[in-house]
Write an enzyme that holds these catalytic residues in place. Structure first.
Site, PDB file in Angstrom:
ATOM      1  N   GLY A  22     -29.762  46.263  20.424  1.00 21.36           N
ATOM      2  CA  GLY A  22     -29.296  45.239  19.492  1.00 21.36           C
ATOM      3  C   GLY A  22     -28.718  44.004  20.147  1.00 21.36           C
ATOM      4  O   GLY A  22     -28.118  43.168  19.470  1.00 21.36           O
ATOM      5  N   SER A  23     -28.931  43.845  21.458  1.00 21.86           N
ATOM      6  CA  SER A  23     -28.324  42.667  22.107  1.00 21.86           C
ATOM      7  C   SER A  23     -28.982  41.375  21.627  1.00 21.86           C
ATOM      8  O   SER A  23     -28.327  40.329  21.569  1.00 21.86           O
ATOM      9  CB  SER A  23     -28.401  42.782  23.632  1.00 21.86           C
ATOM     10  OG  SER A  23     -29.721  42.627  24.096  1.00 21.86           O
ATOM     11  N   ASN A  24     -30.253  41.440  21.245  1.00 21.71           N
ATOM     12  CA  ASN A  24     -30.908  40.225  20.740  1.00 21.71           C
ATOM     13  C   ASN A  24     -30.531  39.936  19.286  1.00 21.71           C
ATOM     14  O   ASN A  24     -30.506  38.772  18.891  1.00 21.71           O
ATOM     15  CB  ASN A  24     -32.427  40.313  20.938  1.00 21.71           C
ATOM     16  CG  ASN A  24     -32.776  40.109  22.399  1.00 21.71           C
ATOM     17  OD1 ASN A  24     -32.728  38.984  22.892  1.00 21.71           O
ATOM     18  ND2 ASN A  24     -33.048  41.193  23.107  1.00 21.71           N
ATOM     19  N   HIS A  39     -40.875  39.556  23.539  1.00 13.72           N
ATOM     20  CA  HIS A  39     -41.430  40.489  24.534  1.00 13.72           C
ATOM     21  C   HIS A  39     -40.960  40.085  25.934  1.00 13.72           C
ATOM     22  O   HIS A  39     -41.002  38.899  26.278  1.00 13.72           O
ATOM     23  CB  HIS A  39     -42.966  40.477  24.470  1.00 13.72           C
ATOM     24  CG  HIS A  39     -43.588  41.506  25.356  1.00 13.72           C
ATOM     25  ND1 HIS A  39     -43.331  42.856  25.223  1.00 13.72           N
ATOM     26  CD2 HIS A  39     -44.424  41.387  26.415  1.00 13.72           C
ATOM     27  CE1 HIS A  39     -43.994  43.522  26.150  1.00 13.72           C
ATOM     28  NE2 HIS A  39     -44.664  42.661  26.883  1.00 13.72           N
ATOM     29  N   ASP A  84     -48.039  42.909  21.443  1.00  9.14           N
ATOM     30  CA  ASP A  84     -47.305  41.852  22.137  1.00  9.14           C
ATOM     31  C   ASP A  84     -48.224  40.674  22.440  1.00  9.14           C
ATOM     32  O   ASP A  84     -48.265  40.154  23.563  1.00  9.14           O
ATOM     33  CB  ASP A  84     -46.648  42.405  23.420  1.00  9.14           C
ATOM     34  CG  ASP A  84     -45.622  43.474  23.087  1.00  9.14           C
ATOM     35  OD1 ASP A  84     -44.797  43.236  22.205  1.00  9.14           O
ATOM     36  OD2 ASP A  84     -45.655  44.551  23.709  1.00  9.14           O
ATOM     37  N   ASN A 113     -42.176  38.017  17.294  1.00 11.21           N
ATOM     38  CA  ASN A 113     -41.892  39.111  18.228  1.00 11.21           C
ATOM     39  C   ASN A 113     -41.354  38.571  19.544  1.00 11.21           C
ATOM     40  O   ASN A 113     -41.799  37.535  20.039  1.00 11.21           O
ATOM     41  CB  ASN A 113     -43.178  39.901  18.509  1.00 11.21           C
ATOM     42  CG  ASN A 113     -42.933  41.122  19.386  1.00 11.21           C
ATOM     43  OD1 ASN A 113     -42.022  41.914  19.121  1.00 11.21           O
ATOM     44  ND2 ASN A 113     -43.711  41.280  20.443  1.00 11.21           N
ATOM     45  N   GLU A 128     -33.661  36.108  27.426  1.00 13.29           N
ATOM     46  CA  GLU A 128     -34.033  36.424  26.034  1.00 13.29           C
ATOM     47  C   GLU A 128     -32.981  35.923  25.055  1.00 13.29           C
ATOM     48  O   GLU A 128     -33.316  35.366  24.001  1.00 13.29           O
ATOM     49  CB  GLU A 128     -34.174  37.947  25.847  1.00 13.29           C
ATOM     50  CG  GLU A 128     -35.390  38.531  26.513  1.00 13.29           C
ATOM     51  CD  GLU A 128     -35.536  40.022  26.252  1.00 13.29           C
ATOM     52  OE1 GLU A 128     -36.677  40.478  26.136  1.00 13.29           O
ATOM     53  OE2 GLU A 128     -34.512  40.738  26.177  1.00 13.29           O
ATOM     54  N   HIS A 142     -42.371  49.497  17.021  1.00 17.20           N
ATOM     55  CA  HIS A 142     -43.352  50.049  16.072  1.00 17.20           C
ATOM     56  C   HIS A 142     -44.403  48.965  15.885  1.00 17.20           C
ATOM     57  O   HIS A 142     -44.063  47.806  15.641  1.00 17.20           O
ATOM     58  CB  HIS A 142     -42.676  50.385  14.735  1.00 17.20           C
ATOM     59  CG  HIS A 142     -43.657  50.680  13.634  1.00 17.20           C
ATOM     60  ND1 HIS A 142     -44.233  51.916  13.458  1.00 17.20           N
ATOM     61  CD2 HIS A 142     -44.168  49.888  12.650  1.00 17.20           C
ATOM     62  CE1 HIS A 142     -45.050  51.872  12.412  1.00 17.20           C
ATOM     63  NE2 HIS A 142     -45.036  50.659  11.914  1.00 17.20           N
TER      64      HIS A 142
HETATM   65  C1  GAR Z   1     -35.893  43.377  24.691  1.00 20.60           C
HETATM   66  O1  GAR Z   1     -35.983  43.286  26.099  1.00 20.60           O
HETATM   67  C2  GAR Z   1     -37.220  43.012  24.056  1.00 20.60           C
HETATM   68  O2  GAR Z   1     -37.883  41.983  24.730  1.00 20.60           O
HETATM   69  C3  GAR Z   1     -37.966  44.327  24.186  1.00 20.60           C
HETATM   70  O3  GAR Z   1     -37.004  45.283  23.803  1.00 20.60           O
HETATM   71  C4  GAR Z   1     -35.726  44.847  24.273  1.00 20.60           C
HETATM   72  C5  GAR Z   1     -34.702  45.001  23.172  1.00 20.60           C
HETATM   73  O4  GAR Z   1     -33.400  44.736  23.633  1.00 20.60           O
HETATM   74  N1  GAR Z   1     -39.143  44.336  23.373  1.00 20.60           N
HETATM   75  C6  GAR Z   1     -40.310  44.867  23.772  1.00 20.60           C
HETATM   76  O5  GAR Z   1     -40.444  45.452  24.826  1.00 20.60           O
HETATM   77  C7  GAR Z   1     -41.475  44.690  22.797  1.00 20.60           C
HETATM   78  N2  GAR Z   1     -42.667  45.150  23.369  1.00 20.60           N
HETATM   79  P1  GAR Z   1     -32.170  44.747  22.610  1.00 20.60           P
HETATM   80  O6  GAR Z   1     -32.304  45.998  21.769  1.00 20.60           O
HETATM   81  O7  GAR Z   1     -30.940  44.764  23.472  1.00 20.60           O
HETATM   82  O8  GAR Z   1     -32.261  43.508  21.768  1.00 20.60           O
END
Ligand code: GAR
Length: 205
Positions: free
Chosen positions: A15-17, A120, A161, A118, A190, A102
């Protein structure tokens, strides 16, 4: 004056994003509210984060659909259609996959043309899937890969992706990097790039 945008955020991980999006809303970089956070794993930290901010959360595991249907494609289509209805009830301007593990079928994506975004942790066309950072690190060790990156893109179809790029940023892999230092650098990029890409999309609408 532009109307405040409504975002639905889908998250499976730390959930950091989601936090980065909420911070960008707080400081006025994004004229938006997150009206709903959907998680598909019980362990997803985005759920308690959203709850602590008074944001509605919806837990949507695929498991019960896998039990109900023999065919995997059928179970995914039913799951995606039900989740699309939940999300559509928010009338979101954008649906943000922020670490959402998913792969949607057109049963979901068809409801939100040009609205699903999305994030990535790799450059366009490289390391699709859930292990992009591990794969880039392995290629650094085995073949001297000197950079990877981050991208934010639209999700028009079932490509993994893959889709029209909104923002992509290259990230160097330094000789004194460790797997952990590279991951930390990727996440900090990110957290800057995702809100910027959302702001850019909202401005263009
Ligand atoms: C992030 O690094 C995002 O880019 C990746 O999951 C992580 C989630 O981080 N997404 C993928 O790999 C999609 N293919 P978060 O849960 O701390 O936000």
């Amino acid at each position: 004056m532009a109307l405040t945008a409504t975002l639905v955020v889908l998250a499976s991980g730390n959930g950091s994003n989601l936090q980065a999006i909420l911070d960008a809303c707080d400081r006025g970089q994004l004229d938006a509210v997150v009206s709903l956070v959907v998680v598909n794993r019980q362990s997803a930290l985005a759920a308690p984060l959203a709850a602590s901010r008074g944001i509605a959360t919806h837990y949507a595991p695929l498991g019960p659909y896998r039990e109900r249907f023999e065919d995997l494609a059928e179970s995914r289509a039913a799951y995606d259609a039900d989740l699309a209805a939940e999300v559509a009830a928010e009338s979101p301007d954008l649906v943000i996959q922020a670490g959402w593990m998913h792969l949607f079928s057109m049963a979901f994506l068809g409801e939100f043309p040009n609205q699903v975004v999305n994030l990535h942790p790799a450059l366009p066309g490289t390391f699709p899937g859930a292990h992009a950072i591990d794969e880039a690190w392995a290629e650094h060790l085995s073949r001297g890969l000197t950079h990877t990156g981050v991208m934010v893109h639209l999700v028009p179809d079932e490509g993994v992706d893959d889709g029209p790029v909104i923002v992509a940023e290259e990230i160097p892999i330094d000789s004194d990097d460790t797997r952990e230092s590279l991951e930390a650098r990727i996440h900090s990029v990110e957290h800057r790039v995702l809100p910027a890409a959302i702001a850019q999309l909202l401005e263009s609408r």
